[in-house]
Write a protein that holds these residues in place. Structure first.
Motif, PDB file in Angstrom:
ATOM      1  N   TRP A  74      43.234  27.999  28.630  1.00  0.00           N
ATOM      2  CA  TRP A  74      42.504  29.045  29.332  1.00  0.00           C
ATOM      3  C   TRP A  74      41.917  28.573  30.655  1.00  0.00           C
ATOM      4  O   TRP A  74      40.925  29.100  31.109  1.00  0.00           O
ATOM      5  CB  TRP A  74      41.398  29.607  28.443  1.00  0.00           C
ATOM      6  N   SER A  75      42.517  27.600  31.283  1.00  0.00           N
ATOM      7  CA  SER A  75      42.000  27.082  32.548  1.00  0.00           C
ATOM      8  C   SER A  75      42.255  28.094  33.661  1.00  0.00           C
ATOM      9  O   SER A  75      43.197  28.882  33.603  1.00  0.00           O
ATOM     10  CB  SER A  75      42.671  25.751  32.890  1.00  0.00           C
ATOM     11  N   PRO A  76      41.414  28.062  34.723  1.00  0.00           N
ATOM     12  CA  PRO A  76      41.621  28.991  35.845  1.00  0.00           C
ATOM     13  C   PRO A  76      42.959  28.790  36.533  1.00  0.00           C
ATOM     14  O   PRO A  76      43.557  29.748  37.000  1.00  0.00           O
ATOM     15  CB  PRO A  76      40.472  28.659  36.791  1.00  0.00           C
ATOM     16  N   LYS A  77      43.467  27.561  36.590  1.00  0.00           N
ATOM     17  CA  LYS A  77      44.748  27.339  37.253  1.00  0.00           C
ATOM     18  C   LYS A  77      45.872  28.031  36.495  1.00  0.00           C
ATOM     19  O   LYS A  77      46.765  28.608  37.090  1.00  0.00           O
ATOM     20  CB  LYS A  77      45.029  25.846  37.372  1.00  0.00           C
ATOM     21  N   THR A  89      45.511  30.645  34.490  1.00  0.00           N
ATOM     22  CA  THR A  89      45.289  32.081  34.660  1.00  0.00           C
ATOM     23  C   THR A  89      45.795  32.534  36.023  1.00  0.00           C
ATOM     24  O   THR A  89      46.417  33.582  36.148  1.00  0.00           O
ATOM     25  CB  THR A  89      43.796  32.404  34.508  1.00  0.00           C
ATOM     26  N   ASN A  90      45.539  31.720  37.063  1.00  0.00           N
ATOM     27  CA  ASN A  90      45.997  32.042  38.406  1.00  0.00           C
ATOM     28  C   ASN A  90      47.518  32.026  38.473  1.00  0.00           C
ATOM     29  O   ASN A  90      48.131  32.870  39.114  1.00  0.00           O
ATOM     30  CB  ASN A  90      45.399  31.049  39.402  1.00  0.00           C
ATOM     31  N   GLN A 102      30.972  26.079  44.581  1.00  0.00           N
ATOM     32  CA  GLN A 102      32.215  25.823  43.855  1.00  0.00           C
ATOM     33  C   GLN A 102      33.380  25.877  44.846  1.00  0.00           C
ATOM     34  O   GLN A 102      33.562  26.886  45.523  1.00  0.00           O
ATOM     35  CB  GLN A 102      32.437  26.868  42.754  1.00  0.00           C
ATOM     36  N   ALA A 152      36.720  26.729  46.436  1.00  0.00           N
ATOM     37  CA  ALA A 152      37.616  27.842  46.156  1.00  0.00           C
ATOM     38  C   ALA A 152      38.949  27.683  46.867  1.00  0.00           C
ATOM     39  O   ALA A 152      39.693  28.643  47.005  1.00  0.00           O
ATOM     40  CB  ALA A 152      36.951  29.157  46.552  1.00  0.00           C
ATOM     41  N   GLU A 184      43.139  38.230  43.774  1.00  0.00           N
ATOM     42  CA  GLU A 184      43.461  39.273  42.810  1.00  0.00           C
ATOM     43  C   GLU A 184      42.521  40.453  43.034  1.00  0.00           C
ATOM     44  O   GLU A 184      41.306  40.283  43.058  1.00  0.00           O
ATOM     45  CB  GLU A 184      43.301  38.713  41.399  1.00  0.00           C
ATOM     46  N   VAL A 193      38.956  38.943  43.802  1.00  0.00           N
ATOM     47  CA  VAL A 193      38.668  37.622  43.243  1.00  0.00           C
ATOM     48  C   VAL A 193      39.499  36.595  44.000  1.00  0.00           C
ATOM     49  O   VAL A 193      40.719  36.671  44.019  1.00  0.00           O
ATOM     50  CB  VAL A 193      38.977  37.573  41.733  1.00  0.00           C
ATOM     51  N   GLY A 231      38.755  32.251  41.799  1.00  0.00           N
ATOM     52  CA  GLY A 231      38.022  32.442  40.555  1.00  0.00           C
ATOM     53  C   GLY A 231      36.643  33.057  40.736  1.00  0.00           C
ATOM     54  O   GLY A 231      35.876  33.157  39.787  1.00  0.00           O
ATOM     55  N   THR A 232      36.293  33.476  41.958  1.00  0.00           N
ATOM     56  CA  THR A 232      34.976  34.050  42.239  1.00  0.00           C
ATOM     57  C   THR A 232      35.135  35.379  42.961  1.00  0.00           C
ATOM     58  O   THR A 232      35.981  35.510  43.845  1.00  0.00           O
ATOM     59  CB  THR A 232      34.156  33.091  43.125  1.00  0.00           C
TER      60      THR A 232
END
Length: 169
Positions: A30-33, A35-36, A82, A84, A131, A138, A141-142
């Motif tokens: 479930w890491s952001p990478k 998901t991206n 963070q 980005a 996204e 987004v 991730g923000t």
């Protein structure tokens, strides 16, 4: 019924190690990478134009700084402390505050401020990939909305700015 012999050899420490390993695996899945990457594969990632206003930029050589920023062509984006990612720099323009005066007859007169010692104001035009969701855009991730404070960092500078425009391309 008697427990198998290998099960009798397990200790609570073995159970804790298994729990840690499962947590690490879940974090990787479930890491952001990841998901991206899934969002990009499904076509949810779109190009986005972002404008960032930086006010009161103090520099000994403002024109030299603006030229160095243009030559670099990319900026690192930091949102709420963070990282980005790096964004493509479309352009950067320098502007000054305008002096506004109201005359006794009610007319409003505007003029450029002739004081060269004032700090520089700049607008960075950036292109990102993000996204578009129902709650906003987004990036990294923000959520990125007008008024969001962000930091822009390059080789020679690190400045604080505010998002002044977000546009889907």
């Amino acid at each position: 019924m008697q427990r198998p012999s290998w099960l009798r050899q397990l200790t609570p420490l073995d159970g804790l190690a298994a729990l840690i390993a499962l947590s690490a695996l879940a974090g990787a899945v479930w890491s952001p990478k990841l998901t991206n990457a899934v969002a990009q594969a499904t076509g949810a990632i779109q190009p986005i134009r972002v404008s960032v206003d930086v006010r009161h930029l103090v520099a000994a050589d403002p024109e030299g700084l603006m030229n160095a920023i243009r030559e670099e062509g990319e900026v690192s984006l930091v949102i709420r402390n963070q990282p980005a990612g790096r964004l493509k720099l479309i352009g950067v323009e320098q502007f000054t505050n305008r002096l506004i005066s109201v005359l006794p007859d009610g007319d409003v007169v505007q003029a450029d401020n002739p004081n060269p010692a004032l700090p520089v104001h700049a607008r960075f035009l950036l292109e990102a990939r993000g996204e578009a969701k129902s709650s906003g855009v987004v990036v990294g991730g923000t959520k990125l909305k007008i008024g969001t404070p962000i930091e822009l960092e390059g080789r020679l500078y690190r400045v604080n700015g505010t998002v002044s425009g977000v546009q889907l391309l």
